[in-house]
Structure formats: C-alpha cells, structure tokens
Design a protein around this motif. Structure first.
Motif: not given
Ligand code: HEM
Length: 487
Positions: A464-486
């Motif tokens: 995903i791209g970067t959100d530079y709109a706040s003072l610290f850069s961070r991932p653009l949201e929603p940054a969705n991930i598919y998770w599966e339990k081990r």
C-alpha cells in the motif's frame, strides 16, 4: 520570474514555483521523498524551496546529513522550530521548552535508564501484552479473517511501551481514560497546528485539558510511589524519580510527568507506523514470514519457549526485518533546524543565510541506488554481509567501535556521518529510543509470527502507499491484511 531576478549566486538553487507564499508547499507535502528525489536530480544535493513562505534549504546525502544533524549549537537550533508544536502537548520545562543543555541532561537520564537489566524485564512484558491483545481482540477471533492492521498495531505499540517504560499502574489506565486523553493530545500534533500555531484552533482546548489531566495522572502515580517507598521497578519513571541535574536540583515531578508524555508520543508514532509497515511487508511476502517462523524453530526448537531479551540476538532475520522496513519506511521524512549564523557549505560557494530553515532528509540516501542496490526492493536479506544486494557500507564495515563517536552530553553516540542509513537521526538530537524501539519491534514481530500467517487479501505482493498528511508518515488506510492462525 520575480524569483529568478533575485537569484543569489552564493545561495543554493531555488526550486521554481508560480506561487509566491505557498511556493512548493503542496508538492512537497503530498510526497516529500519524491519531491526531494526529483529536485536532487535537477539541482544536486543542496537546493532551496518555499515552504509556507519560508525559504527552506534541503541538503540530502551523507554530506547533507552531516552538515545539518552535526551542525554546531551556534549555527543550528531545533527548539526554535519545534517548540510551538511540542510545548502545548508535552508541557513546560522539557525537551524543546528549555535550553538545549537541559535537554541533553534529560536525554542522558532517559538513556541510562535503558540498561540491559531493564531490557531483560521489558521483553516478557512486551510478549505478554501482545499475546493477551491477540487473544482478547474480537477482530482476531476464529481461524482466519481480514483486518485493517494500522489501528491494531497502534494499540499494541501503546500498551507495550506504556507497560514497559512507565509501569503497570500507567498501563492499566490505558484501558480506562488514558487512551482517549492521549488521542486528544495527539490532535495537537496535526500539521495544521504546526502551520497555524498562533490560531485558536477548535481542538486546542481539548488538547490543553488532556495535557493537564495526563500530567496530573503521572504526578499522582509518582506521589503514590514515593509514599510507598516503591523503588524496585525497571521503568523509566522510577529512574527519573531518582535523577538529579548537574546543578544539584532533583528532577521535579512535573518535569518527570512531561518527559513521560514526550517519551510516549515520540515512540508511539514512529514505532506504530513501523510495526504496521512490517506487518504489511510480511503480508506481501508470506515466504519471508514463513522463514521467520522457521528461524525461531531452528533457534529454540518446535515448542517455542517464552521469548527472552537474549533470544533476540539469535534471530538475525527478525532483526533485519526491522532494519529493512525502516530503510524504506522511516516515519520521520524531514528533520528541520533554524539557522542561527550564516553557514558556509563546505566544498561549494554557498552560504546558508539566517532567514533560511535547514531540512535534512536521511531517507533519501537510504533509498539511493548509489548506496543500496535495487533500492526500492524490500529485501531483509540484504543486511547479511554477503548477499548480492548487501550495501557496500555493510559489506566493507570495519569494527563498529572504530566509527567516529561524540558526546553531546547524553553519552557517546556515533556521528553517523559515514552512513547513508540514519532512520534514528544523528548528532545532538539523535534518538535515545533506538534500542528500545528495536527490542519492542523485534519482540512484537517474533510473537506475531508465532501466532499468524499473513498474506495480502488479493494474494498479490503489492504494498500500500504512504500517507504523508500527518507529521509522521504511515501506511494509507484501510491497510487490510488477511490473517490465518498457525496451528
Ligand atoms: C529523536 C526516529 C522511537 C525518543 C529522534 C530522531 C529521529 C527519531 C529521526 C531525531 C529527530 C531530530 O533530529 O530532530 C525514531 C524512530 C523510532 C523512534 C524511527 C522508531 C522506529 C523512539 C522511541 C523513543 C524515542 C521508542 C522513546 C522511548 C526520542 C527522543 C529523541 C528522539 C527523546 C530526541 C529528540 C531531540 O533530541 O531533539 N527519533 N525514533 N524515539 N527520539 Fe526517536
């Protein structure tokens, strides 16, 4: 055209803009790294642009980092830039609301609190917080699911940091009102507050109320600890309660409280953004996530025991994940200083005048192919000494102890001048939280890898791209991930 008429040959080249006051504010603000790289191509490593009416001189590359971050106190000043933003949030008499010599003493107190013994106590605290969070969070119930990872990592970061650095009493208050109060404090860190610090912004009342209330919460805990004679804890607050300035004055309670706020805020934005990027990168490379799991099995056996501080050194790939993620996603893209006396730039005809602001961007060299082969590729194995993508400064590294070190008043720190990789800055304002952040991020990653397999929702290797709109850069949201339990 007006700007061209006033070109001064002794000043760095000026980035052209049609707009007199706005200048390049918008192009810079939308994507600072691209703005830096494009202008570096056009003008070289040192150039000036207009940021909200202010001539801002960027100097990238290792020489630029050195020029700005190791600048002398008579030449460069951080507090003049940052205090409008930080003093209302942290409170009086700490960090940038005091002379630099006092900040150096405060940093020394914080740095010496972070002993090996302290870290030994932090790793089990951090692991337990992560395990408990994963068990009790509804979004992680069941065998698999999809989650926006950013808010989850923000919570994990604040629970782990507050518990280890500030103790259990404070951590428990995050389940009550402290989370909301910190949220209100955070609004004081919006870029609007930086630009319009003189304006009566509607959320400033809530910010000020939150500052007073949070400071009082810390002061009450300090008072009750003093009353109980509680000295046993390894947290930062316990250490500051026993610290004395060189002039013989014991650190006052309100300063301890304000330093606690500063510490949590400094660590929160940077570590939560970095941990979210780590999870997103792992989702884009499930093969690396599997390798990380196997690394733990190889080091500790199939029945993974509780993680200890000493174990982290046995997981080189886990360490490299943090390093490589910070190379491409350093949360602080711009570091600024006011210029206090005209500064000649060595090896050029330029002199930076006192009406300019200096801007260092260490992320530019960290993604420059001159130093990092295939710079845009996230490849943690490049930090091994003999991988095809190993950067030359790592391949040719001599003993780290030989690196030039300097003491600004808070212990010896590497000057960092030789390195194209400085996600934690350099010089007198260098991060004192680097080791803590590494321990926190490595522990969080190791525990998540034990519990989950991640992948992108569409199964691709995209990021995903970067959100530079706040003072610290961070991932653009929603940054969705598919998770599966081990299993
Ligand atoms: C300073 C990065 C985590 C506390 C800095 C600076 C950078 C940085 C680039 C230099 C700023 C400047 O020169 O103006 C990071 C990153 C982190 C991180 C990338 C995590 C991934 C932390 C944590 C703490 C912390 C966890 C607290 C425990 C500080 C403090 C300073 C600092 C006190 C000194 C500010 C000054 O002297 O002006 N950090 N930091 N940081 N950081 Fe961090």
């Amino acid at each position: 055209a007006k700007q061209l008429l006033f070109v001064n040959p002794n000043e760095p080249p000026m980035v052209f803009s049609w707009f007199p006051v706005i200048g390049s504010t918008i192009t810079y603000g939308m994507d600072p790294p691209t703005f830096f790289r494009e202008n570096q191509k056009k003008h070289g490593d040192c150039f000036t642009f207009i940021l909200l009416g202010k001539k801002t001189t960027v100097y990238v590359g290792p020489n630029g980092n050195d020029f700005i971050l190791n600048g002398k106190i008579k030449d460069v000043c951080a507090e003049e830039i940052y205090t409008v933003l930080t003093t209302p949030v942290f409170g009086k008499d700490v960090v940038y609301d005091c002379p630099n010599s006092k900040l150096m003493e405060q940093k020394k107190f914080m740095k010496i609190a972070l002993t090996t013994e302290a870290f030994r106590s932090y790793v089990p605290i951090i692991s337990d917080e992560v395990e408990t969070y994963l068990k009790r969070t509804p979004d992680f119930k069941g065998q698999s699911g999809i989650v926006n990872i950013c808010p989850k990592m923000a919570q994990i970061t604040i629970f782990t940091a507050s518990h280890s650095l500030q103790g259990k009493e404070i951590r428990d208050k995050f389940d009550e009102k402290l989370a909301d109060l910190y949220h209100d404090l955070d609004m004081g860190f919006s870029p609007i507050n930086f630009m319009l610090h003189w304006a009566p912004l509607p959320w400033n009342n809530r910010r000020d109320y939150a500052q007073r209330t949070v400071a009082q919460i810390y002061m009450d805990v300090i008072k009750s600890r003093r009353a109980k004679g509680d000295k046993g804890a390894q947290d930062m607050m316990a250490h500051l309660m026993n610290s004395t300035y060189k002039n013989g004055v014991q650190v006052p309670d309100h300063e301890i409280a304000h330093m606690m706020i500063a510490l949590l805020m400094a660590g929160q934005h940077s570590s939560s953004s970095t941990s979210a990027w780590i999870m997103l990168r792992l989702a884009s490379r499930p093969d690396i996530m599997e390798e990380l799991y196997q690394e733990q099995v190889k080091a500790f056996g199939a029945h993974l025991p509780p993680l200890k501080y000493e174990d982290l050194a046995k997981l080189p790939l886990n360490q490299a994940i943090v390093k490589e993620t910070l190379r491409l996603h350093a949360p602080i893209h711009s570091i600024m200083r006011a210029v206090k006396s005209p500064m000649p730039v060595p090896g050029t005809k330029y002199v930076i005048p006192t009406d300019h602001v200096l801007l260092a961007a260490p992320g530019v060299s960290a993604s420059d192919e001159q130093y990092f082969p295939q710079p845009d590729l996230w490849e943690p194995h490049r930090w091994e000494p003999d991988h095809p993508l190993t950067p030359s400064h790592v391949r040719n590294a001599t003993n780290e102890d030989e690196e030039e070190k300097i003491d600004y008043g808070y212990g010896l720190v590497s000057k960092g001048t030789a390195s194209p990789y400085l996600p934690f800055g350099a010089g007198r304002h260098r991060c004192i939280g680097e080791h803590f952040a590494n321990v926190q991020l490595q522990t969080i990653t190791a525990i998540i890898v034990r519990n989950f397999k991640f992948r992108n929702v569409d199964g691709s290797d995209k990021v995903i791209g970067t959100d530079y709109a706040s003072l610290f850069s961070r991932p653009l949201e929603p940054a969705n991930i598919y998770w599966e339990k081990r299993n």
